[in-house]
Scaffold this active site. Structure first.
Site, short mmCIF file in Angstrom:
data_model
loop_
_atom_site.label_atom_id
_atom_site.label_comp_id
_atom_site.label_asym_id
_atom_site.label_seq_id
_atom_site.Cartn_x
_atom_site.Cartn_y
_atom_site.Cartn_z
N CYS A 106 0.85 -1.19 0.00
CA CYS A 106 0.00 0.00 0.00
C CYS A 106 0.88 1.24 0.00
O CYS A 106 2.10 1.16 0.15
CB CYS A 106 -0.88 0.02 1.23
SG CYS A 106 -1.85 -1.47 1.41
N GLY A 141 -1.10 0.79 -4.79
CA GLY A 141 -2.35 0.19 -4.37
C GLY A 141 -3.47 0.77 -5.20
O GLY A 141 -3.63 1.99 -5.27
N ASN A 185 1.08 0.40 5.80
CA ASN A 185 1.63 -0.36 4.68
C ASN A 185 2.45 -1.51 5.24
O ASN A 185 3.34 -1.28 6.06
CB ASN A 185 2.51 0.55 3.82
CG ASN A 185 3.32 -0.22 2.76
OD1 ASN A 185 4.41 0.20 2.41
ND2 ASN A 185 2.80 -1.31 2.27
N GLY A 186 2.14 -2.70 4.81
CA GLY A 186 2.89 -3.87 5.28
C GLY A 186 1.94 -4.98 5.65
O GLY A 186 0.78 -4.98 5.26
N TYR A 209 10.02 -4.04 -8.44
CA TYR A 209 8.70 -3.83 -9.02
C TYR A 209 7.88 -2.71 -8.40
O TYR A 209 7.30 -1.89 -9.11
CB TYR A 209 7.91 -5.15 -8.95
CG TYR A 209 6.44 -5.03 -9.25
CD1 TYR A 209 5.98 -4.76 -10.54
CD2 TYR A 209 5.48 -5.16 -8.24
CE1 TYR A 209 4.62 -4.64 -10.81
CE2 TYR A 209 4.12 -5.05 -8.51
CZ TYR A 209 3.70 -4.78 -9.80
OH TYR A 209 2.36 -4.66 -10.06
O1 PRP Z 1 4.17 -13.35 -13.32
P1 PRP Z 1 3.04 -12.44 -12.98
O2 PRP Z 1 2.17 -13.03 -11.90
O3 PRP Z 1 2.26 -12.02 -14.18
O4 PRP Z 1 3.63 -11.13 -12.29
C1 PRP Z 1 4.70 -10.39 -12.80
C2 PRP Z 1 4.26 -9.26 -13.70
O5 PRP Z 1 3.36 -8.37 -12.98
C3 PRP Z 1 3.93 -7.07 -12.92
O6 PRP Z 1 3.41 -6.21 -13.92
P2 PRP Z 1 2.12 -5.27 -13.73
O7 PRP Z 1 1.22 -5.44 -14.87
O8 PRP Z 1 1.53 -5.51 -12.37
O9 PRP Z 1 2.68 -3.77 -13.66
P3 PRP Z 1 3.65 -2.87 -14.57
O10 PRP Z 1 2.82 -2.24 -15.65
O11 PRP Z 1 4.20 -1.87 -13.61
O12 PRP Z 1 4.74 -3.70 -15.14
C4 PRP Z 1 5.41 -7.26 -13.16
O13 PRP Z 1 6.00 -6.10 -13.72
C5 PRP Z 1 5.42 -8.40 -14.14
O14 PRP Z 1 5.17 -7.93 -15.45
N1 GLN Z 2 -0.11 -4.00 0.93
C1 GLN Z 2 -0.28 -3.52 2.12
O1 GLN Z 2 0.54 -2.79 2.66
C2 GLN Z 2 -1.54 -3.98 2.84
C3 GLN Z 2 -1.81 -3.40 4.20
C4 GLN Z 2 -2.76 -4.28 4.99
N2 GLN Z 2 -2.12 -5.53 5.34
C5 GLN Z 2 -4.03 -4.52 4.20
O2 GLN Z 2 -4.25 -5.59 3.70
O3 GLN Z 2 -4.81 -3.60 4.07
MG MG Z 3 4.92 -5.75 -15.53
#
Ligand code: PRP
Ligand code: GLN
Ligand code: MG
Length: 503
Positions: free
Chosen positions: A2, A28, A101-102, A257
């Site tokens: 988050c 998020g 967050n966490g 990421y």
């Molecule tokens: O193997 P998977 O389960 O598919 O997860 C990995 C993928 O998900 C994320 O992209 P995402 O579309 O979330 O965001 P981005 O546009 O920032 O790359 C990450 O960058 C990879 O592309």
């Molecule tokens: N990704 C997060 O930081 C999640 C915060 C919290 N554990 C929730 O689920 O709302």
């Molecule tokens: Mg991606």
């Protein structure tokens, strides 16, 4: 992952909180919320959706006051129901609001002890509501009508003694001010900035420095692991180390990421770390995969773009944007539910045929988690006429669940779980698959700040820094949060909202 933000200002903070949240939107995309303090009243707006959908002009008008906190949510506990959108609120003592967050790793035990010792009821399955109540209970134990900075820090110290897991937190206490703290390992990021005005200094705390820069505040520093920062309503800032043995072990996946490339986290430029990842991965390909006759390097937008550009430089091969991203579809990995994630890949990415036709392409992504993206993307590359499709991942094989705020609760939902690289390659139907080595990934972040000696990298190594994770815990987590269980929970938990605001 988050995003949290909090401001103690000299003027209304609603717009700056909103702007800060839009700059943390990548962390998020499931729910958003803002709470402000106006005199002795708390004002709240929260709900499911993106920041721009949750807050309309009428909500912004209601969010009056010079102190406030905000949150964008990606659920890692409970469900994605609006009842678990944040900030959370508890009325006693004083009236306290919190955004987190966490992910806590002992939230079930804490929930039980809160009920037994403090007679506190938790109405949702959110670990953040538990954390808020632990904090509130510790403030109550100070037994003061007005808390000094020492009292506030004593309460945070006792929170650290009880709570396990990852937490970067902003909270507000009515009649006092804003408190922000970070877990003793500093797993999740938190930074502080300030802005000078004619009425005095305003302070902002946020998950990433980009939210501080982007709202006209000036970055001061990261909050230290275990440290708490208290800013009174009058704008006086206090800070103190509240953990007994803080050890800095930030999450490596922020750099891979989660974070925006223009953020600095713990002294490391996220952008520079991604360039370094590209350099190391490029060098590995050059050395160990000489036989691959690569014509072109194509990133999988968006996060992998910077990484792929550097690989292209190292390999001296052209970089082409072979996939176009639909900018109106969110990040797929942080969507709740595998069905939604699968459908979104094709809606989000589309191939430009001419970049693939008859070519041997090296597709580059930052990570392969469930394999949702890589499998479909390789198919799209072939449909677009690629000859050979090679695939490179800037993160090593992800083989273990995450318990610190990334929604990877079940090992067997991870494509890398129990599989060798060859098997993964076959599953995603790549002609070759190259993963970064863990040492090289760690080097990529560490070289930017040599004070960082360790990184939280449990998804690659299975080593959990908080020391409380065993197979029983992971089995319980799997049972509670695997994909089909989560889909069931969505129905049950959507009715738990207690707040009662007009839309
Ligand atoms: O193997 P998977 O389960 O598919 O997860 C990995 C993928 O998900 C994320 O992209 P995402 O579309 O979330 O965001 P981005 O546009 O920032 O790359 C990450 O960058 C990879 O592309
Ligand atoms: N990704 C997060 O930081 C999640 C915060 C919290 N554990 C929730 O689920 O709302
Ligand atoms: Mg991606």
């Amino acid at each position: 992952m988050c995003g949290v933000v909090g401001i103690v200002g000299k003027q209304p903070v609603n717009q700056a909180l909103y702007d800060g949240l839009t700059m943390l939107q990548h962390r998020g995309q499931n729910a958003a919320g803002i709470m402000t303090i106006d005199g002795y009243n708390l004002r709240l707006r929260k709900g499911n959706g993106l920041v721009r959908d949750v807050f309309h002009t009428r909500h912004m008008r209601r969010l009056s006051g010079n102190i406030g906190i905000g949150h964008v949510r990606y659920p890692t506990a409970g469900s994605s129901s609006s009842a678990e959108a944040q900030p959370f609120y508890v009325n006693s003592p004083f009236g306290i609001a919190m955004a987190h967050n966490g992910n806590l790793t002992n939230s079930n035990e804490l929930q039980q002890s809160l009920f037994e010792t403090a007679k506190r009821h938790i109405n949702t399955a959110s670990d953040s509501e538990v954390l808020l109540n632990i904090f509130a209970h510790e403030i109550m134990r100070e037994n003061q009508m007005h808390l000094s900075a020492d009292d506030m820090f004593a309460a945070v110290s006792r929170v650290h003694q009880q709570v396990k897991g990852a937490y970067a937190v902003v909270a507000m206490v009515i009649g006092h001010g804003m408190v922000a703290f970070r877990d003793p390992f500093g797993i999740r990021p938190l930074a502080i900035g300030k802005r000078e005005t004619s009425q005095g200094t305003e302070y902002m705390v946020a998950s990433e420095s980009v939210a501080i820069d982007g709202t006209g505040f000036t970055f001061m520093r990261d909050v230290e692991p275990g440290e708490a920062v208290y800013i009174t309503e009058e704008g006086e800032l206090f800070s103190r180390q509240c953990a007994e043995n803080p050890v800095h072990i930030p999450c490596i996946f922020e750099y891979v990421y989660f974070a925006r490339p223009d953020s600095f986290i713990d002294g490391v430029s996220v952008y520079a770390s991604r360039i370094n990842m590209g350099r190391k991965l490029g060098e590995k390909i050059k050395k160990e995969y000489k036989n691959l006759d690569i014509d072109v390097i194509i990133p999988i937008p968006e996060t992998a773009c910077d990484i792929a550009l550097e690989i292209s430089r190292v390999l001296d091969k052209p970089y082409r944007q072979g996939f176009v991203k639909n900018r109106y579809i969110g990040r797929t990995f942080i969507m709740p539910g595998q069905t939604q994630r699968r459908k979104s890949v094709r809606r989000k990415l589309n191939a430009i045929g001419s970049e693939f036709k008859g070519k041997n392409v090296l597709l580059v992504d930052d990570s392969i988690v469930r394999g949702t993206t890589s499998e479909q993307i390789i198919e799209m590359a072939r449909e677009a006429g690629a000859n050979k499709v090679y695939f490179a991942s800037a993160a090593p094989e992800i083989r273990f669940p995450n318990v610190y705020g990334i929604d990877m609760p079940s090992a067997n939902e991870l494509i890398g779980y129990g599989r060798e690289v060859d098997e993964i390659s076959q599953l995603i139907k790549a002609d070759a698959l190259i993963y970064q080595d863990l040492d090289d990934l760690i080097w990529s972040a560490q070289v930017e700040n040599s004070n960082l000696k360790q990184f939280e990298s449990s998804v690659f190594s299975g080593h959990y820094v908080t020391g409380d994770i065993d197979q029983t815990y992971l089995d319980r987590l799997h049972a509670a949060r695997n994909d089909s269980k989560q889909e069931e929970q969505e129905q049950e938990e959507s009715n738990l909202a207690l707040y009662n605001e007009a839309d």
